[in-house]
Write a protein that holds these residues in place. Sequence first.
Motif, PDB file in Angstrom:
ATOM      1  N   ASP A  11      32.674 -30.130 -47.224  1.00  0.00           N
ATOM      2  CA  ASP A  11      32.366 -28.739 -46.872  1.00  0.00           C
ATOM      3  C   ASP A  11      30.957 -28.323 -47.279  1.00  0.00           C
ATOM      4  O   ASP A  11      30.724 -27.175 -47.644  1.00  0.00           O
ATOM      5  CB  ASP A  11      33.391 -27.772 -47.479  1.00  0.00           C
ATOM      6  N   THR A  12      30.017 -29.246 -47.240  1.00  0.00           N
ATOM      7  CA  THR A  12      28.619 -28.928 -47.499  1.00  0.00           C
ATOM      8  C   THR A  12      27.867 -28.969 -46.181  1.00  0.00           C
ATOM      9  O   THR A  12      28.160 -29.783 -45.312  1.00  0.00           O
ATOM     10  CB  THR A  12      28.004 -29.936 -48.484  1.00  0.00           C
ATOM     11  N   VAL A  13      26.908 -28.075 -46.042  1.00  0.00           N
ATOM     12  CA  VAL A  13      26.094 -28.010 -44.839  1.00  0.00           C
ATOM     13  C   VAL A  13      24.627 -28.002 -45.256  1.00  0.00           C
ATOM     14  O   VAL A  13      24.184 -27.063 -45.919  1.00  0.00           O
ATOM     15  CB  VAL A  13      26.423 -26.742 -44.016  1.00  0.00           C
ATOM     16  N   PRO A  14      23.887 -29.035 -44.918  1.00  0.00           N
ATOM     17  CA  PRO A  14      22.462 -29.077 -45.276  1.00  0.00           C
ATOM     18  C   PRO A  14      21.690 -27.929 -44.631  1.00  0.00           C
ATOM     19  O   PRO A  14      22.098 -27.430 -43.579  1.00  0.00           O
ATOM     20  CB  PRO A  14      21.996 -30.420 -44.705  1.00  0.00           C
ATOM     21  N   PRO A  15      20.592 -27.529 -45.258  1.00  0.00           N
ATOM     22  CA  PRO A  15      20.044 -28.097 -46.481  1.00  0.00           C
ATOM     23  C   PRO A  15      20.707 -27.496 -47.723  1.00  0.00           C
ATOM     24  O   PRO A  15      21.133 -26.348 -47.722  1.00  0.00           O
ATOM     25  CB  PRO A  15      18.573 -27.698 -46.424  1.00  0.00           C
ATOM     26  N   TYR A  16      20.772 -28.293 -48.768  1.00  0.00           N
ATOM     27  CA  TYR A  16      21.230 -27.876 -50.088  1.00  0.00           C
ATOM     28  C   TYR A  16      20.601 -28.834 -51.083  1.00  0.00           C
ATOM     29  O   TYR A  16      19.816 -29.701 -50.697  1.00  0.00           O
ATOM     30  CB  TYR A  16      22.758 -27.834 -50.189  1.00  0.00           C
ATOM     31  N   ARG A  47      31.497 -24.863 -62.277  1.00  0.00           N
ATOM     32  CA  ARG A  47      32.366 -24.368 -61.199  1.00  0.00           C
ATOM     33  C   ARG A  47      32.341 -22.849 -61.088  1.00  0.00           C
ATOM     34  O   ARG A  47      32.572 -22.309 -60.017  1.00  0.00           O
ATOM     35  CB  ARG A  47      33.795 -24.834 -61.425  1.00  0.00           C
ATOM     36  N   SER A  48      32.057 -22.166 -62.183  1.00  0.00           N
ATOM     37  CA  SER A  48      32.044 -20.702 -62.174  1.00  0.00           C
ATOM     38  C   SER A  48      30.699 -20.129 -61.720  1.00  0.00           C
ATOM     39  O   SER A  48      30.596 -18.932 -61.491  1.00  0.00           O
ATOM     40  CB  SER A  48      32.377 -20.161 -63.568  1.00  0.00           C
ATOM     41  N   MET A  49      29.707 -20.980 -61.567  1.00  0.00           N
ATOM     42  CA  MET A  49      28.359 -20.509 -61.242  1.00  0.00           C
ATOM     43  C   MET A  49      28.214 -20.242 -59.746  1.00  0.00           C
ATOM     44  O   MET A  49      28.692 -21.021 -58.917  1.00  0.00           O
ATOM     45  CB  MET A  49      27.314 -21.553 -61.661  1.00  0.00           C
ATOM     46  N   ASP A  50      27.539 -19.159 -59.424  1.00  0.00           N
ATOM     47  CA  ASP A  50      27.223 -18.849 -58.037  1.00  0.00           C
ATOM     48  C   ASP A  50      26.319 -19.958 -57.486  1.00  0.00           C
ATOM     49  O   ASP A  50      25.340 -20.340 -58.127  1.00  0.00           O
ATOM     50  CB  ASP A  50      26.505 -17.499 -57.954  1.00  0.00           C
ATOM     51  N   GLY A  51      26.687 -20.493 -56.337  1.00  0.00           N
ATOM     52  CA  GLY A  51      25.878 -21.521 -55.693  1.00  0.00           C
ATOM     53  C   GLY A  51      26.311 -22.938 -55.969  1.00  0.00           C
ATOM     54  O   GLY A  51      25.768 -23.876 -55.383  1.00  0.00           O
ATOM     55  N   TYR A  52      27.298 -23.133 -56.847  1.00  0.00           N
ATOM     56  CA  TYR A  52      27.827 -24.477 -57.125  1.00  0.00           C
ATOM     57  C   TYR A  52      28.639 -24.952 -55.921  1.00  0.00           C
ATOM     58  O   TYR A  52      29.493 -24.232 -55.419  1.00  0.00           O
ATOM     59  CB  TYR A  52      28.712 -24.433 -58.375  1.00  0.00           C
ATOM     60  N   ARG A  71      23.684 -24.764 -53.778  1.00  0.00           N
ATOM     61  CA  ARG A  71      23.278 -24.080 -52.552  1.00  0.00           C
ATOM     62  C   ARG A  71      21.758 -24.028 -52.398  1.00  0.00           C
ATOM     63  O   ARG A  71      21.217 -24.232 -51.320  1.00  0.00           O
ATOM     64  CB  ARG A  71      23.849 -22.660 -52.554  1.00  0.00           C
ATOM     65  N   ASP A  72      21.054 -23.737 -53.504  1.00  0.00           N
ATOM     66  CA  ASP A  72      19.600 -23.585 -53.437  1.00  0.00           C
ATOM     67  C   ASP A  72      19.008 -23.810 -54.824  1.00  0.00           C
ATOM     68  O   ASP A  72      19.732 -23.984 -55.808  1.00  0.00           O
ATOM     69  CB  ASP A  72      19.210 -22.216 -52.868  1.00  0.00           C
ATOM     70  N   LEU A  73      17.679 -23.798 -54.886  1.00  0.00           N
ATOM     71  CA  LEU A  73      17.010 -24.037 -56.163  1.00  0.00           C
ATOM     72  C   LEU A  73      17.260 -22.919 -57.169  1.00  0.00           C
ATOM     73  O   LEU A  73      17.291 -23.177 -58.378  1.00  0.00           O
ATOM     74  CB  LEU A  73      15.507 -24.222 -55.950  1.00  0.00           C
ATOM     75  N   ASP A  74      17.440 -21.694 -56.708  1.00  0.00           N
ATOM     76  CA  ASP A  74      17.731 -20.598 -57.637  1.00  0.00           C
ATOM     77  C   ASP A  74      19.059 -20.832 -58.358  1.00  0.00           C
ATOM     78  O   ASP A  74      19.174 -20.606 -59.568  1.00  0.00           O
ATOM     79  CB  ASP A  74      17.752 -19.255 -56.913  1.00  0.00           C
TER      80      ASP A  74
END
Length: 125
Positions: A11-16, A47-52, A71-74
């Motif tokens: 369930d990943t969609v590049p870019p990430y 797992r609790s972090m936004d963007g994981y 999800r991104d560098l941030d």
Amino acid sequence: MSNDTAGIVGDTVPPYYAAILTTVLATDPEDLAGYDAASERMLDLARSMDGYLGLEYARADGVGVAVSYWRDLDALRAWREHAEHLGVQLLGRQRFYRAYRARICRVEREYAWRRGDPLGAPPYR
């Protein structure tokens, strides 16, 4: 692609982004005291972090490779700089590891195959 193959993140969609951590564990059992608990806690925290997006890992003969997806560098930066994670990073350098190398990569493309898919068919995605 759903995550129906244990151990493979789906369930990943590049870019990430992927953070690849290769480690060599310490050999002294005293240095490794608390390592398993710290690893489990870091997984729960990630797992609790936004963007994981997920984690894949393997360990054999004291050498481990963990690939976490973001999800991104941030999001990856927030993980790297989380106060509790910083504390465990320090323990890693002080006790848990003899050596490590971290690599940060942007995933531009991905594809997959599963047993049961036609052998002559191109990988999907």
